[in-house]
Design an enzyme around this catalytic site. Structure first.
Site, short mmCIF file in Angstrom:
data_model
loop_
_atom_site.label_atom_id
_atom_site.label_comp_id
_atom_site.label_asym_id
_atom_site.label_seq_id
_atom_site.Cartn_x
_atom_site.Cartn_y
_atom_site.Cartn_z
N LYS A 46 0.88 -1.17 0.00
CA LYS A 46 0.00 0.00 0.00
C LYS A 46 0.92 1.22 0.00
CE LYS A 46 -3.76 2.44 0.88
NZ LYS A 46 -4.71 2.64 -0.22
N GLY A 73 -8.06 7.28 -1.08
CA GLY A 73 -7.34 8.50 -0.69
C GLY A 73 -6.03 8.23 0.03
N LEU A 74 -5.37 7.13 -0.36
CA LEU A 74 -4.03 6.80 0.17
C LEU A 74 -3.97 6.66 1.69
CD1 LEU A 74 -1.61 8.95 -2.06
CD2 LEU A 74 -2.30 6.58 -2.38
N CYS A 129 -2.15 8.55 -8.32
CA CYS A 129 -3.39 8.35 -7.55
C CYS A 129 -4.40 9.43 -7.91
CB CYS A 129 -3.10 8.37 -6.05
SG CYS A 129 -4.63 8.30 -5.09
N LYS A 164 5.02 4.52 -11.50
CA LYS A 164 3.67 4.09 -11.88
C LYS A 164 2.89 5.25 -12.50
CE LYS A 164 -0.18 1.17 -10.74
NZ LYS A 164 -0.65 0.09 -9.88
N ASN A 191 -2.36 2.99 -13.57
CA ASN A 191 -3.15 3.21 -12.37
C ASN A 191 -4.60 3.36 -12.86
OD1 ASN A 191 -4.12 4.07 -9.79
ND2 ASN A 191 -2.10 4.91 -9.32
N GLY A 242 -3.99 -3.53 -14.92
CA GLY A 242 -5.30 -2.99 -15.31
C GLY A 242 -6.24 -4.11 -15.73
N GLY A 243 -7.06 -4.57 -14.80
CA GLY A 243 -8.08 -5.56 -15.13
C GLY A 243 -7.57 -6.97 -15.37
#
Lengths: 303, 258
Positions: A46, A73-74, A129, A164, A191, A242-243
């Protein structure tokens, strides 16, 4: 014949290309009660910020067709807590530990990269983010910030540096090139895509902080194309995200140019997703009689 | 730490209590039956990606090799599960979260509002089998088959409240609590509640007035159910946020703000 799933970013070796995406795996403590983390190529923590961060008001997630929006929100307990509480705990995982770092200024990225130098196996620099007011995606959308942050991290750590990227830009190839030129060892993308979902009865956004980041199978074709674009532009390794739900998705990303892949919200649906992908990659490699998984990297782009 | 498993669950029986409420029993051949009242399971009903996320359900009842849930059709995900037939399968991850602490010597008052009955039914069954003294309040908007089930199973300790007075007392679930205090007299109490947020808030303030311990089970949208996505946050009374899935879903009333 057993295929070799090993891949590398510079000198850093990964036993297989499967990583867990930041924000979808915690720090591995709980996931360790469900899966054998040491069988993964690596885990990405995280995101860590210099100071503790509370995160955004509820509701923070909403399901959308074949995906979800999140606006966490991190939220995290900060660098100090990571060093004292988390770091000793994650040493037991016999795989690469990659710390995701997020700041609101170039200085914060400096502090984070300097402090974590030598303590983990690599850094993933989160400049993407979509759910924070300061920094986050706004850095990843601005070429000067991308350059300054990547350089700052590069100058303050000896660890491999992964940047990223956000897909919410008009020219992702250009952004990736700046990262490469500024000293990044790898690029990870994508992201989440910024999105919105509305409660028509209440006439309000379904999320507490209005907009969120879209993830899940809904974004897979978009992410796959972005990976293929960036692969054609840079020479450093690309990490696809991504997915990705299963091994077949992972193989698509590798064929589009990814050296490694990150499993994200698939873990929410199935905590075993990442492990199943490692197994699936083995089966596919054996079936295709491949010596190395890297034989298929970028194969579609070369046609 | 105990392992968390993703169990194969086979629908054994489904009973429709109301047009939109079902009691569904699943057989889980690998489940050893150990779970605490208040714990929940994450159900994955389809192999396609829509709905994308699992759905959390409190354990209503369980035993070795079986789990029952109380399901109300509220949307896309619950409708699919409600439409399943005998022998159809889904996946259940769990048991997850922290359940209700058992009372030491207190007289427990269980306060259930609507579909919030599920975790308290499990608690009531445990209290009954351990011969612990308790009262049970079930509140609903208007009389339904659910209150009949509660009465039928737990008998005279049950107090029913309906907002329209169609059954039991014409009041809310909370409206009944003072009369239980009066009836039972001077003794130690503990309150256990699950239901709409307004009801839980009232339960907490009532408990504060009377200085009795109170435990509430919260509900929030969640993606993972295991504490990694941080999607199901609830404000901590202390500082920052707690996750409903991992720090809860049962909290001491004083520990959370909502």
């Amino acid at each position: 014949m057993k295929a070799n799933l090993e891949v590398q970013i510079g000198a850093l070796k990964f036993k297989n290309p499967v990583l867990t995406a930041s924000g979808t795996f915690g720090y591995g403590k709980i996931m360790g009660r469900i899966i054998d983390i040491s069988s993964l190529g690596g885990i990405i923590t995280k995101s860590i910020t210099t100071k503790p961060k509370e995160g955004n008001p509820a509701p923070r997630i909403v399901e959308t067709p074949c995906g979800m929006l999140n606006s966490i929100g991190l939220e995290n307990k900060g660098l100090e807590n990571f060093l004292t509480e988390v770091l000793p705990e994650i040493q037991k995982f016999k795989t690469n530990k990659i710390a995701s770092i997020a700041g609101e200024s170039v200085d914060e990225y400096k502090i984070l990269s300097e402090t974590l130098d030598g303590k983990v196996d690599a850094l993933e620099v989160n400049i993407s983010c979509p759910n924070v007011r300061n920094g986050g995606m706004s850095f990843g959308q601005d070429m000067d910030s991308v350059k300054n942050i990547t350089r700052a991290v590069r100058e303050n750590t000896s660890l491999p540096v992964i940047v990223k990227l956000t897909p919410n830009v008009t020219n992702i190839k250009g952004i990736a090139k700046i990262c490469e030129n500024s000293g990044a060892d790898a690029i990870s993308l994508v992201n989440t895509y910024k999105g919105l979902s509305i409660d028509t009865d209440g006439k309000v956004s379904k999320l507490g902080s209005f907009s969120g980041g879209l993830s899940g199978p809904a974004i897979k074709p978009l992410a796959l194309y972005a990976v293929s674009e960036v692969y054609s532009e840079v020479t450093i390794p690309v990490i696809g995200c991504g997915g990705i739900m299963d091994a077949s998705d992972a193989i698509e990303f590798i064929m589009a140019g990814a050296t490694l892949i990150e499993v994200g919200s698939a873990t929410f649906r199935d905590p075993m997703a990442a492990i199943k992908i490692v197994q699936g990659l083995k089966i596919y490699s054996d079936k295709e009689k491949m010596n190395k998984i890297m034989e298929i990297r970028g194969i579609v782009n070369e046609n | 730490m105990k392992r968390i498993n993703d169990f194969r669950a086979i629908l054994e029986s489904k009973r429709q209590i109301e047009p939109d409420i079902f009691l569904i029993e699943f057989l889980l051949p690998d489940f050893d039956g150990s779970a605490d009242p208040g714990q929940f399971m994450m159900l994955k009903s389809v192999s396609t990606y829509d709905p994308f996320l699992r759905r959390p359900y409190s354990i209503f009842d369980c035993g070795k090799g079986r789990i029952t849930i109380l399901l109300k059709v509220v949307g896309f995900g619950s409708r699919i599960i409600a439409g399943m037939r005998k022998e159809q399968e889904l996946n259940m991850l769990g048991p997850l979260g922290n359940g209700f602490p058992f009372p030491s010597g207190e007289h427990s008052i269980l306060i259930a509002g609507g579909i919030g009955l599920a975790p308290l039914w499990f608690l009531a069954k445990e209290l009954k089998s351990r011969k612990k003294p308790f009262s049970m309040i079930y509140g609903e908007k208007t009389v339904s088959g659910v209150s009949n089930e509660v009465e039928k199973t737990f008998g005279e300790i049950v107090h029913i409240a309906t907002e329209d007075g169609s059954k039991g007392y014409k009041t809310t679930a909370i409206g009944i609590v003072p009369s239980i205090f009066d009836e039972m007299g001077e003794r130690q109490y503990a309150l256990y509640a699950c239901g709409p947020k307004a009801m839980l808030k009232e339960t907490i303030s009532l408990a504060e007035e009377r200085a009795v311990p109170v435990y509430v089970s919260l509900e929030e949208r969640m993606a993972c159910g295991i504490g990694v996505c941080l999607g199901c946050s609830v404000k901590s009374s202390n500082k920052g946020y707690l996750t409903v899935c991992k720090d809860g879903p049962v909290f001491k009333g004083q520990d959370v703000e909502f």
